[in-house]
Design a protein around this motif. Structure first.
Motif, PDB file in Angstrom:
ATOM      1  N   VAL A 289       0.828  -1.199   0.000  1.00  0.00           N
ATOM      2  CA  VAL A 289       0.000   0.000   0.000  1.00  0.00           C
ATOM      3  C   VAL A 289       0.864   1.251   0.000  1.00  0.00           C
ATOM      4  CG1 VAL A 289      -1.748   1.303   1.276  1.00  0.00           C
ATOM      5  CG2 VAL A 289      -1.882  -1.190   1.162  1.00  0.00           C
ATOM      6  N   PHE A 290       0.600   2.137  -0.964  1.00  0.00           N
ATOM      7  CA  PHE A 290       1.225   3.457  -0.931  1.00  0.00           C
ATOM      8  C   PHE A 290       0.546   4.251   0.179  1.00  0.00           C
ATOM      9  CE2 PHE A 290       1.369   7.947  -2.249  1.00  0.00           C
ATOM     10  CZ  PHE A 290       2.743   8.113  -2.366  1.00  0.00           C
ATOM     11  N   PRO A 291       1.300   4.703   1.183  1.00  0.00           N
ATOM     12  CA  PRO A 291       0.659   5.314   2.363  1.00  0.00           C
ATOM     13  C   PRO A 291       0.124   6.712   2.075  1.00  0.00           C
ATOM     14  CG  PRO A 291       3.040   5.411   2.571  1.00  0.00           C
ATOM     15  CD  PRO A 291       2.768   4.601   1.334  1.00  0.00           C
ATOM     16  N   ALA A 292      -0.897   7.074   2.841  1.00  0.00           N
ATOM     17  CA  ALA A 292      -1.502   8.407   2.707  1.00  0.00           C
ATOM     18  C   ALA A 292      -0.486   9.489   3.050  1.00  0.00           C
ATOM     19  CB  ALA A 292      -2.706   8.515   3.625  1.00  0.00           C
ATOM     20  N   LEU A 293      -0.602  10.607   2.368  1.00  0.00           N
ATOM     21  CA  LEU A 293       0.151  11.796   2.723  1.00  0.00           C
ATOM     22  C   LEU A 293      -0.668  12.650   3.676  1.00  0.00           C
ATOM     23  CD1 LEU A 293       1.494  12.713  -0.817  1.00  0.00           C
ATOM     24  CD2 LEU A 293       2.862  11.869   1.099  1.00  0.00           C
ATOM     25  N   ARG A 294      -0.007  13.528   4.396  1.00  0.00           N
ATOM     26  CA  ARG A 294      -0.729  14.448   5.266  1.00  0.00           C
ATOM     27  C   ARG A 294      -1.553  15.417   4.420  1.00  0.00           C
ATOM     28  NH1 ARG A 294       4.417  15.680   6.848  1.00  0.00           N
ATOM     29  NH2 ARG A 294       3.963  17.857   6.350  1.00  0.00           N
ATOM     30  N   PRO A 295      -2.732  15.806   4.855  1.00  0.00           N
ATOM     31  CA  PRO A 295      -3.530  16.752   4.065  1.00  0.00           C
ATOM     32  C   PRO A 295      -2.851  18.099   3.870  1.00  0.00           C
ATOM     33  CG  PRO A 295      -4.547  16.325   6.209  1.00  0.00           C
ATOM     34  CD  PRO A 295      -3.477  15.299   6.028  1.00  0.00           C
ATOM     35  N   ASP A 296      -2.007  18.512   4.826  1.00  0.00           N
ATOM     36  CA  ASP A 296      -1.312  19.786   4.649  1.00  0.00           C
ATOM     37  C   ASP A 296      -0.215  19.704   3.597  1.00  0.00           C
ATOM     38  OD1 ASP A 296       1.523  19.605   6.236  1.00  0.00           O
ATOM     39  OD2 ASP A 296       0.000  18.348   7.167  1.00  0.00           O
ATOM     40  N   GLN A 297       0.050  18.484   3.079  1.00  0.00           N
ATOM     41  CA  GLN A 297       1.028  18.307   2.006  1.00  0.00           C
ATOM     42  C   GLN A 297       0.381  18.308   0.626  1.00  0.00           C
ATOM     43  OE1 GLN A 297       2.760  14.557   3.684  1.00  0.00           O
ATOM     44  NE2 GLN A 297       4.722  15.544   3.239  1.00  0.00           N
ATOM     45  N   ILE A 298      -0.932  18.483   0.560  1.00  0.00           N
ATOM     46  CA  ILE A 298      -1.642  18.290  -0.699  1.00  0.00           C
ATOM     47  C   ILE A 298      -2.356  19.561  -1.132  1.00  0.00           C
ATOM     48  CG2 ILE A 298      -3.487  16.994  -1.848  1.00  0.00           C
ATOM     49  CD1 ILE A 298      -2.867  14.699   0.129  1.00  0.00           C
ATOM     50  N   ALA A 299      -2.135  19.933  -2.389  1.00  0.00           N
ATOM     51  CA  ALA A 299      -2.900  20.992  -3.039  1.00  0.00           C
ATOM     52  C   ALA A 299      -3.404  20.447  -4.369  1.00  0.00           C
ATOM     53  CB  ALA A 299      -2.047  22.242  -3.258  1.00  0.00           C
ATOM     54  N   ILE A 300      -4.630  20.767  -4.714  1.00  0.00           N
ATOM     55  CA  ILE A 300      -5.247  20.256  -5.940  1.00  0.00           C
ATOM     56  C   ILE A 300      -4.781  21.080  -7.132  1.00  0.00           C
ATOM     57  CG2 ILE A 300      -7.436  19.839  -7.124  1.00  0.00           C
ATOM     58  CD1 ILE A 300      -8.752  19.705  -4.346  1.00  0.00           C
ATOM     59  N   GLY A 301      -4.265  20.409  -8.168  1.00  0.00           N
ATOM     60  CA  GLY A 301      -3.807  21.094  -9.360  1.00  0.00           C
ATOM     61  C   GLY A 301      -4.889  21.199 -10.414  1.00  0.00           C
ATOM     62  N   ALA A 302      -5.083  22.396 -10.972  1.00  0.00           N
ATOM     63  CA  ALA A 302      -6.144  22.623 -11.950  1.00  0.00           C
ATOM     64  C   ALA A 302      -5.737  23.716 -12.929  1.00  0.00           C
ATOM     65  CB  ALA A 302      -7.444  23.022 -11.241  1.00  0.00           C
ATOM     66  N   PRO A 303      -6.270  23.697 -14.151  1.00  0.00           N
ATOM     67  CA  PRO A 303      -6.023  24.797 -15.078  1.00  0.00           C
ATOM     68  C   PRO A 303      -6.739  26.064 -14.604  1.00  0.00           C
ATOM     69  CG  PRO A 303      -6.847  22.840 -16.226  1.00  0.00           C
ATOM     70  CD  PRO A 303      -7.080  22.631 -14.769  1.00  0.00           C
ATOM     71  N   ALA A 304      -6.074  27.196 -14.743  1.00  0.00           N
ATOM     72  CA  ALA A 304      -6.671  28.456 -14.296  1.00  0.00           C
ATOM     73  C   ALA A 304      -7.805  28.903 -15.201  1.00  0.00           C
ATOM     74  CB  ALA A 304      -5.602  29.543 -14.222  1.00  0.00           C
ATOM     75  N   THR A 305      -7.708  28.586 -16.488  1.00  0.00           N
ATOM     76  CA  THR A 305      -8.730  28.978 -17.453  1.00  0.00           C
ATOM     77  C   THR A 305      -8.903  27.856 -18.465  1.00  0.00           C
ATOM     78  OG1 THR A 305      -7.266  29.947 -19.128  1.00  0.00           O
ATOM     79  CG2 THR A 305      -7.927  31.376 -17.285  1.00  0.00           C
ATOM     80  N   ALA A 306      -9.927  27.964 -19.300  1.00  0.00           N
ATOM     81  CA  ALA A 306     -10.147  26.973 -20.347  1.00  0.00           C
ATOM     82  C   ALA A 306      -9.007  26.968 -21.365  1.00  0.00           C
ATOM     83  CB  ALA A 306     -11.482  27.247 -21.042  1.00  0.00           C
ATOM     84  N   ASN A 307      -8.311  28.091 -21.508  1.00  0.00           N
ATOM     85  CA  ASN A 307      -7.179  28.167 -22.435  1.00  0.00           C
ATOM     86  C   ASN A 307      -5.933  27.484 -21.910  1.00  0.00           C
ATOM     87  OD1 ASN A 307      -8.435  29.694 -24.469  1.00  0.00           O
ATOM     88  ND2 ASN A 307      -8.072  31.598 -23.356  1.00  0.00           N
ATOM     89  N   ALA A 308      -5.876  27.251 -20.604  1.00  0.00           N
ATOM     90  CA  ALA A 308      -4.640  26.801 -19.980  1.00  0.00           C
ATOM     91  C   ALA A 308      -4.389  25.308 -20.134  1.00  0.00           C
ATOM     92  CB  ALA A 308      -4.646  27.170 -18.492  1.00  0.00           C
ATOM     93  N   GLY A 309      -5.423  24.519 -20.375  1.00  0.00           N
ATOM     94  CA  GLY A 309      -5.224  23.087 -20.513  1.00  0.00           C
ATOM     95  C   GLY A 309      -6.521  22.329 -20.417  1.00  0.00           C
ATOM     96  N   ASN A 310      -6.481  21.069 -20.823  1.00  0.00           N
ATOM     97  CA  ASN A 310      -7.674  20.224 -20.733  1.00  0.00           C
ATOM     98  C   ASN A 310      -7.993  19.918 -19.275  1.00  0.00           C
ATOM     99  OD1 ASN A 310      -8.080  19.863 -23.579  1.00  0.00           O
ATOM    100  ND2 ASN A 310      -6.275  18.541 -23.579  1.00  0.00           N
ATOM    101  N   GLY A 311      -9.263  19.860 -18.948  1.00  0.00           N
ATOM    102  CA  GLY A 311      -9.676  19.549 -17.586  1.00  0.00           C
ATOM    103  C   GLY A 311     -10.122  20.742 -16.783  1.00  0.00           C
ATOM    104  N   TYR A 312     -10.229  21.898 -17.426  1.00  0.00           N
ATOM    105  CA  TYR A 312     -10.713  23.082 -16.712  1.00  0.00           C
ATOM    106  C   TYR A 312     -12.142  22.868 -16.221  1.00  0.00           C
ATOM    107  CZ  TYR A 312     -12.749  27.688 -15.969  1.00  0.00           C
ATOM    108  OH  TYR A 312     -13.410  28.764 -15.427  1.00  0.00           O
ATOM    109  N   VAL A 313     -12.402  23.313 -14.993  1.00  0.00           N
ATOM    110  CA  VAL A 313     -13.766  23.363 -14.462  1.00  0.00           C
ATOM    111  C   VAL A 313     -13.993  24.760 -13.907  1.00  0.00           C
ATOM    112  CG1 VAL A 313     -13.875  20.895 -13.911  1.00  0.00           C
ATOM    113  CG2 VAL A 313     -13.108  22.519 -12.162  1.00  0.00           C
ATOM    114  N   PRO A 314     -15.217  25.272 -13.956  1.00  0.00           N
ATOM    115  CA  PRO A 314     -15.490  26.610 -13.411  1.00  0.00           C
ATOM    116  C   PRO A 314     -15.337  26.629 -11.901  1.00  0.00           C
ATOM    117  CG  PRO A 314     -17.524  25.540 -14.091  1.00  0.00           C
ATOM    118  CD  PRO A 314     -16.411  24.665 -14.582  1.00  0.00           C
ATOM    119  N   PRO A 315     -15.178  27.813 -11.321  1.00  0.00           N
ATOM    120  CA  PRO A 315     -14.965  27.922  -9.876  1.00  0.00           C
ATOM    121  C   PRO A 315     -16.017  27.194  -9.034  1.00  0.00           C
ATOM    122  CG  PRO A 315     -14.500  30.022 -10.907  1.00  0.00           C
ATOM    123  CD  PRO A 315     -15.057  29.136 -11.989  1.00  0.00           C
ATOM    124  N   ALA A 316     -17.279  27.260  -9.424  1.00  0.00           N
ATOM    125  CA  ALA A 316     -18.328  26.614  -8.630  1.00  0.00           C
ATOM    126  C   ALA A 316     -18.106  25.110  -8.541  1.00  0.00           C
ATOM    127  CB  ALA A 316     -19.698  26.913  -9.222  1.00  0.00           C
TER     128      ALA A 316
END
Length: 371
Positions: A289-316
């Motif tokens: 099992v790959f062990p869990a990381l601490r939540p304070d070690q994790i930030a979710i990566g996302a495109p800032a805009t639809a132009n920035a890359g595939n997978g963009y979702v609106p703020p809501a």
């Protein structure tokens, strides 16, 4: 990490390496800790990419971690990392070297972290030999010292990491490029001390795909890059400041519910992040099992805009994912195995430039959500 916005062509970097100077970064004692919730963003420092060049001094205060993109290798296996500022022909509003350094110093004085991001979509780095490992340490140190940086971000993509046949245990890797990378980062951490910031931004293929496939597999028929970041993350888990997996430019990935999740909705961010918060069996083996990381070690990566890359979702939609992961609400059909974690560190965006080009919506939403 992609340099390219959707429908934009690639840009060329000018050759050359910034010379080293002797001024070291600030000691660990003088560095401010990350805020409880942090916003991480990439700054196009060596190219413009259609979104425009942004001087360091003009990066809005919302951004807590600024990743200078990118340091790249002179050749794939040399280990020699070069950081070349955007040429004036491509970035006519580029500040001078002196003003660039002054901007970095000012951001750091304000409690921000400024890092060298190494790799990117075009920056293949394979430390296949100990000579390459040593060159990596020396060249990265020179760049960190020259620009007074707080640390490094590892954005190894494409062919940078893959697993050799027979390398089946992520806790005891034997592939030279992986062993040497771990050693190089540990050397840098030891050199600069506990205040040295280490972040990583792998793609889902190199992390969460490891739930199903790890390396070439018993038959040798699998992509050897499958899950190839897992041994690095495992070895450096106590040194890692932040893991910001790219929840974009990804194919469907199986989550802990054994269902495939695709980009474009809250559940992709929920499922991919939950795997890091809960840990997961590697290649379906419940004894490994790959062990869990601490939540304070994790930030979710996302495109800032639809132009920035595939997978963009609106703020809501991104807020729905945050509600589920931090509050246990708005989870839809996926219930996190790792539970709710109000201390999840925050968000990462590709990129600061694209967010400003789009009106600052990504950073503004972060500020509103986390107050």
């Amino acid at each position: 990490m992609r340099r390219l916005g959707v429908l934009l062509a690639s840009v060329a970097l000018a050759a050359g390496t910034v010379a080293s100077q002797a001024t070291p970064p600030a000691s660990a004692a003088t560095r401010a800790a990350l805020p409880a919730h942090a916003l991480v963003g990439y700054l196009h420092a060596s190219f413009a990419n259609g979104s425009g060049y942004v001087p360091v001094s003009e990066v809005p205060d919302s951004w807590d971690v600024i990743d200078l993109a990118f340091g790249e290798s002179a050749s794939a296996t040399s280990g020699q990392i070069e950081f070349t500022r955007c040429p004036a022909t491509e970035c006519p509003n580029r500040e001078s070297d002196a003003d660039f350094l002054a901007g970095i110093d000012a951001k750091r004085a304000a409690g921000k972290k400024v890092l060298l991001s190494i790799g990117g979509a075009n920056g293949e780095v394979r430390l296949t030999t100990t000579a390459a490992r040593d060159a990596f340490v020396d060249s990265v140190s020179a760049i960190v010292d020259r620009w007074h940086l707080d640390g490094i971000d590892l954005d190894f993509e494409n062919q940078s990491l893959s697993l050799d046949a027979g390398d089946t245990d992520f806790t005891k890797p034997t592939t030279p490029s992986i062993v040497n990378l771990i050693s190089a980062v540990r050397t840098l951490k030891s050199k600069y001390g506990n205040g040295f910031v280490l972040t990583a931004a792998p793609e889902t293929f190199f992390v969460q795909l490891g739930y199903q496939h790890y390396g070439p597999g018993p038959s040798g028929a699998q992509d050897p890059r499958s899950g190839a970041w897992l041994p690095v993350l495992y070895a450096l888990r106590d040194d890692l400041t932040l893991l910001t997996v790219q929840d974009y430019n990804s194919g469907p990935i199986m989550g802990l519910d054994d269902q495939y999740h695709t980009m474009g909705g809250a559940d992709f961010h929920i499922a991919m992040t939950d795997m890091l918060l809960a840990g997961f069996p590697v290649a379906g083996d419940t004894t490994t099992v790959f062990p869990a990381l601490r939540p304070d070690q994790i930030a979710i990566g996302a495109p800032a805009t639809a132009n920035a890359g595939n997978g963009y979702v609106p703020p809501a939609t991104l807020d729905e994912a945050l509600d589920c992961l931090t509050k246990g609400t708005s989870c839809g059909g996926y219930q996190p195995r790792g539970g709710a974690h109000p201390d999840l560190r925050g968000l990462m965006a590709w990129s600061i430039n694209w967010d400003l080009y789009g009106g600052g919506e990504f950073a503004g939403n972060f500020d509103t959500y986390f107050g």
